[in-house]
Design an enzyme around this catalytic site. Structure first.
Site, PDB file in Angstrom:
ATOM      1  N   GLY A   1      -2.900   5.485  48.451  1.00  0.00           N
ATOM      2  CA  GLY A   1      -3.242   5.695  47.040  1.00  0.00           C
ATOM      3  C   GLY A   1      -3.311   4.355  46.339  1.00  0.00           C
TER       4      GLY A   1
ATOM      5  N   GLY B   1      -5.066   4.000  42.987  1.00  0.00           N
ATOM      6  CA  GLY B   1      -4.672   4.973  41.957  1.00  0.00           C
ATOM      7  C   GLY B   1      -3.975   4.368  40.749  1.00  0.00           C
TER       8      GLY B   1
ATOM      9  CG  LEU C   1       2.712   5.089  40.920  1.00  0.00           C
ATOM     10  CD1 LEU C   1       3.585   5.424  39.730  1.00  0.00           C
ATOM     11  CD2 LEU C   1       3.261   5.759  42.167  1.00  0.00           C
TER      12      LEU C   1
ATOM     13  CG  ASP D   1     -10.158  11.297  54.584  1.00  0.00           C
ATOM     14  OD1 ASP D   1      -9.019  11.758  54.293  1.00  0.00           O
ATOM     15  OD2 ASP D   1     -11.195  11.976  54.544  1.00  0.00           O
ATOM     16  CB  VAL D   2      -4.418  10.508  54.003  1.00  0.00           C
ATOM     17  CG1 VAL D   2      -4.149   9.249  53.225  1.00  0.00           C
ATOM     18  CG2 VAL D   2      -4.779  11.664  53.092  1.00  0.00           C
TER      19      VAL D   2
ATOM     20  CE  LYS E   1       7.348  12.900  37.702  1.00  0.00           C
ATOM     21  NZ  LYS E   1       7.811  13.253  36.418  1.00  0.00           N
TER      22      LYS E   1
ATOM     23  CG  ASP F   1      14.287  10.824  39.191  1.00  0.00           C
ATOM     24  OD1 ASP F   1      13.960  10.159  38.194  1.00  0.00           O
ATOM     25  OD2 ASP F   1      14.592  12.016  39.122  1.00  0.00           O
ATOM     26  CG  HIS F   2      10.451   6.539  36.718  1.00  0.00           C
ATOM     27  ND1 HIS F   2       9.823   7.755  36.764  1.00  0.00           N
ATOM     28  CD2 HIS F   2      10.554   6.225  35.411  1.00  0.00           C
ATOM     29  CE1 HIS F   2       9.562   8.156  35.543  1.00  0.00           C
ATOM     30  NE2 HIS F   2      10.000   7.248  34.690  1.00  0.00           N
TER      31      HIS F   2
ATOM     32  CD  GLU G   1       7.236  12.641  27.893  1.00  0.00           C
ATOM     33  OE1 GLU G   1       6.461  11.826  28.409  1.00  0.00           O
ATOM     34  OE2 GLU G   1       7.284  13.834  28.228  1.00  0.00           O
TER      35      GLU G   1
ATOM     36  CG  ASP H   1       6.357  16.345  34.225  1.00  0.00           C
ATOM     37  OD1 ASP H   1       6.051  15.821  35.308  1.00  0.00           O
ATOM     38  OD2 ASP H   1       6.142  15.800  33.123  1.00  0.00           O
TER      39      ASP H   1
ATOM     40  CG  HIS I   1      12.865  12.271  35.150  1.00  0.00           C
ATOM     41  ND1 HIS I   1      12.727  11.582  36.334  1.00  0.00           N
ATOM     42  CD2 HIS I   1      11.613  12.419  34.662  1.00  0.00           C
ATOM     43  CE1 HIS I   1      11.440  11.329  36.539  1.00  0.00           C
ATOM     44  NE2 HIS I   1      10.748  11.832  35.540  1.00  0.00           N
TER      45      HIS I   1
END
Ligand code: NAD
Length: 498
Positions: free
Chosen positions: A13, A16, A18, A86-87, A149, A178-179, A217, A236, A241
């Site tokens: 990725g 992408g 991220l 291609d994965v 995640k 998990d940031h 948020e 989410d 989190h």
């Protein structure tokens, strides 16, 4: 050069969002701070047929915010290679393997490999099995898998994914990110708890009345509506989190601050969470959607009016709940949690509310001698970082009334300027083989089981969701959650400006 930090990163990725917004800046930070020197290389993979030159341009653009000169950035990007891949195609892993072996020789990487899954979760299992079947894992170096995640969308799918991954990787080779666990102030929780006799002595149900966790948020779903429709705030934000924050706040003292001991204590804690009956779920958990609202004369769309959201969507953009922990330390102490989009302010804050003691001997009205503000320890996670202790003091002047005063410690901007961003910190920890701030499968399994029970009750209930105004702190039902007790949400930016 510290040879233990030599490694090849293979990013699945690599083109992408991220990768561009978080991973390349994090790797560059590790490079400019000297954690990565000569012995590192990165292979970015994605389907597009990019050249290395084009890939370098993309990475250079993602480093725009850094003050370093172009030469330093270019020396860094010279370690980065692009492989169109291609994965799902087994043959492509052969090409990848050959490039990995070449880079291993060129940069003396000691066969150390970090596989970073930065793409759609539906491919996580496929990639892991191909890495095994096409023999990309090396015999001599380390092989670690960093996985983003969401890890499944319920217990069953998470279990199936875990079974797929563990056919190739052992549990201690899997770094489930998990940031939140990479954030300075979330890491600071254990320092506060276990580094201060003053706090460790009162960290229990004898002294603590309730704990409040808010992850607010101010943005809406933005471009992520497609994903969000299938997820909602519960999956989410709460499953990962918020549960991890509860883990750090409530786990028992680990024997050592090590992956094995911390993950064991968090797992024990999650297993101690009181399971709710369907009726208790309805009583203790609230979901809602943001509604169309006029803010400063401007009409802002509600969730159901957003692009790619079904007009009759039952997806929650807000969740609040009361979590109870059935163990000796926490029995009787509610953990109130709350998260949502389009709330009054972007802020993550934890409030530890202490029990009021004795009577207020200073009260004018002798019939209300309990009127006294509780002591509160607040942990500011973001955007400000620091902590404060709100305690009662004497109001200056004649007479004798109590007034809450705040002992406040905020990390200053200079101190935080070069503090590592969550991804930077976590990638370095994975590079060092330290899984303390990553989640074990057992933690995830327990947290999914808790969340699944809520999801099932909600999915069976088709009554329209409560709504809340944009810029509020959620629906009235979230305030009512605390109404049966003396408590109220401490963090309320709609009432007071900090
Ligand atoms: P993205 O859609 O921007 O990127 C997906 C990448 O996968 C692209 O590089 C694409 O080319 C590649 N890809 C897709 N199908 C492929 C295939 N068959 N073979 C090879 N490559 C293929 O997604 P993203 O936002 O970067 O998210 C990646 C992962 O990180 C997801 O699991 C997401 O949940 C997670 N995540 C993202 C963020 C974020 O801020 N973007 C935050 C937290 C977690």
């Amino acid at each position: 050069m510290r040879s233990d930090l030599a490694a090849l990163f293979i990013i699945f990725g690599g083109s992408g969002d991220l990768a561009q917004r978080k991973l390349y800046p994090a790797l560059f930070n590790l490079y400019r701070k000297g954690y990565l020197k000569e012995s590192f290389a990165v292979i970015g993979t994605a389907r597009r047929p990019w050249t290395d030159e084009h890939y370098h341009e993309i990475v250079m653009a993602s480093l725009e915010g850094f003050e370093e000169d172009d030469e330093t950035k270019q020396t860094f990007t010279s370690h980065l290679y692009y492989q169109s891949h291609d994965v799902t195609d087994a043959e492509h892993y052969e090409t990848l393997k050959a490039l990995a072996a070449k880079l291993d020789d060129k940069y003396q990487l000691n066969q150390n490999r970090i596989y970073y899954m930065a793409m759609s979760p539906r491919y996580f299992g496929t990639i892991a099995s191909h890495l095994g079947s096409e023999a990309l894992l090396t015999a001599d170096g380390f092989n670690r898998l960093i996985i983003e995640k969401p890890f499944g969308r319920d217990y069953e799918s998470a279990k199936a994914l875990n079974q797929e991954l563990t056919q190739t990787f052992d549990e201690n080779q899997i770094y489930r990110i998990d940031h939140y666990l990479g954030k300075e102030m979330i890491q600071n929780i254990v320092a506060l708890r276990f580094g201060n006799g003053l706090l460790s002595g009162v960290w229990n149900n004898q002294f603590i009345d309730n704990v409040q966790i808010t992850l607010a948020e101010s943005v809406g779903v933005e471009e992520r509506a497609g994903y969000y429709e299938t997820s909602g705030a519960l999956r989410d934000m709460l499953q990962n989190h918020i549960m991890q924050v509860i883990g750090m706040l409530a786990m028992e003292v680990p024997v050592n601050f090590s992956a094995e001991d911390v993950q064991r204590e968090k797992t024990r804690l999650f297993r101690s969470i009181q399971p709710y009956s369907p009726a208790e779920i309805k009583q203790n958990f609230v979901r809602a959607q943001y509604a169309e609202t006029t803010v400063d004369g401007e009409n802002k769309p509600g969730y159901r009016q957003e692009t790619n959201v079904a007009p009759d969507s039952q997806t929650e953009t807000f969740v609040a709940g009361k979590v109870m922990i059935d163990n000796e330390r926490w029995c009787g102490v509610p953990f109130y949690v709350r998260t949502g989009k389009r709330l009054a302010r972007k802020e993550t804050q934890i409030n530890i509310v202490f029990k009021k003691t004795g009577v207020n001997i200073f009260a004018d009205d002798k019939s209300d001698r309990s009127a006294m503000a509780p002591d509160v320890l607040t942990i500011y996670v973001e955007p400000e970082q620091g902590f404060s202790l709100t305690i009662n003091g004497k109001e200056v002047g004649q007479g004798f009334s109590l007034k809450p005063d705040q002992l406040n410690y905020q990390y200053d901007k200079q101190m935080l300027a070069d503090s590592p961003e969550a991804y930077e910190r976590l990638i370095l920890e994975a590079l060092n083989g330290d899984g303390t701030n990553f989640t074990h499968w057992h933690e995830l399994a327990a947290s999914w089981q808790f969340v699944d029970a809520i999801r099932q009750v909600w999915d069976a209930d088709q009554t329209p969701l409560p709504t809340y105004s944009i810029g509020s702190m959620g629906p009235k039902e979230a305030t009512d959650l605390l109404a049966s007790t003396d408590a109220k949400w401490i963090f309320d930016p709609t009432q007071t400006k900090k």
